[in-house]
Design an enzyme around this catalytic site. Structure first.
Site, short mmCIF file in Angstrom:
data_model
loop_
_atom_site.label_atom_id
_atom_site.label_comp_id
_atom_site.label_asym_id
_atom_site.label_seq_id
_atom_site.Cartn_x
_atom_site.Cartn_y
_atom_site.Cartn_z
N LYS A 6 14.39 8.03 58.91
CA LYS A 6 15.28 6.86 58.86
C LYS A 6 14.45 5.59 58.69
O LYS A 6 13.24 5.58 58.87
CB LYS A 6 16.09 6.75 60.17
CG LYS A 6 16.93 7.96 60.50
CD LYS A 6 18.14 8.10 59.60
CE LYS A 6 18.88 9.40 59.89
NZ LYS A 6 19.98 9.63 58.96
N SER B 135 20.82 11.16 53.63
CA SER B 135 20.98 9.83 54.20
C SER B 135 19.89 8.86 53.73
O SER B 135 20.05 7.65 53.89
CB SER B 135 21.01 9.89 55.73
OG SER B 135 19.73 10.18 56.23
#
Lengths: 162, 162
Positions: B85, B43
């Site tokens: 993230k 991701s």
């Protein structure tokens, strides 16, 4: 000098014993690792290997095991249903590799239940490998006859979607 | 200098004490200052690849504020495993995604770190005062396979420095 070396050896022996001692948490961790291997499918897997893998999977599941996906569906319940699903994975998705990272295990007081959390990553496909995002998953284990069995697996959402 | 002196110094006891002190310092640094973590999944591609080792500055948000664009490590419930993230929206802001474009308080966000994007659609949400909104840099993957959303600030371990 010899006394110091003996002390160092003693400390090393204590650390090694502590590290290698088969606690419940380490047994749960080993079971989880074995289950991840049991749901991973290699390319061109021979039948015997597949049967062995599914036997390992079946041994590690509680009879009422529940897999609860994060899409709101009811998921899959029961050892036979889970084994049947995994047995079809190879033919549906081709080679699949399930990896666990940062596994954390906590055994509840009384020692009958344990919870493990991990980041699960999946790679699938043959020639064109597909790799998915790592997802946080919670695994609930129950102790039965001295053996740790997976009772539930489901997402452990850290991030709340809008 | 003799071989013995090279291996254990002039005093084995002092060498052992020095070794333990260095180990204690390294442990303290990794626990409270610079914690090594690993990127899981894809991701954060292309900024960080699968399995890449990263360092988290544990003091970053004790000494300064969270900023948009920071890459942060977020812990699971167990407090150990981490997701990596990027902070997109800060407390009190409103965020939505249309056709893959992120809007914060109605203004399109410039994201030079995003290489490819597909048409994600995320309804507008307001970030609570104890939360931030985080997404990975890889927007070329399907939205449902990407772990993103609101994260409680208490779960943020620190800012990635590498």
């Amino acid at each position: 000098m010899w006394r110091s070396l003996a002390a160092a050896a003693g400390i090393a022996a204590i650390v090694a014993a502590w590290w290698l001692w088969p606690t419940d948490a380490r047994r749960v961790r080993a079971r989880l690792t074995a289950l991840a291997s049991a749901v991973s499918v290699t390319a061109g897997e021979p039948d015997l290997e597949r049967v062995t893998r599914l036997a390992v999977l079946s041994r590690g599941l509680a009879p009422d095991v529940a897999l609860e996906p994060d899409d709101g569906s009811s998921g899959i319940r029961g050892r036979e249903a889970v084994v049947a699903l995994v047995s079809r994975l190879g033919s549906i998705g081709g080679p699949t590799s399930v990896g666990l990272s940062d596994v954390e295990v906590s055994v509840e007081s009384g020692g009958a239940h344990a919870v493990a959390t991990a980041i699960v990553t999946v790679r699938s496909g043959g020639d064109s490998v597909r790799q998915f995002d790592g997802h946080a998953v919670r695994f609930d284990f129950v102790k039965a006859d001295g053996d740790w069995l997976l009772q539930r697996a489901g997402p452990d959402p850290v991030l709340a979607r809008p | 200098m003799t071989l013995r002196e090279m291996l254990v110094g002039r005093s084995a006891g002092r060498s052992l004490a020095r070794g333990l002190a260095v180990a204690a310092i390294l442990l303290a640094v990794s626990q409270f200052l610079l914690t090594p973590v690993r990127a899981h999944g894809i991701s954060m591609f292309p900024t960080y690849g699968e399995g890449q080792f990263l360092l988290v500055n544990r003091l970053a948000y004790r000494l300064g504020p969270l900023r948009r664009g920071d890459v942060v490590a977020i812990t699971l419930r167990s407090g150990q495993a981490v997701l990596v993230k990027r902070v997109i929206a800060l407390p009190g802001e409103r965020v939505r995604i249309e056709q893959g474009q992120v809007f914060v308080n109605g203004v399109a966000l410039h994201e030079p770190y995003v290489r490819y994007r597909v048409a994600w659609e995320v309804q507008e949400t307001e970030i609570a005062l104890d939360e931030v909104f985080v997404i990975g840099d890889n927007r070329s993957m399907p939205e449902r396979l990407h772990d993103f959303g609101r994260a409680n600030r208490d779960r943020i371990l620190g800012r990635l420095i590498y």
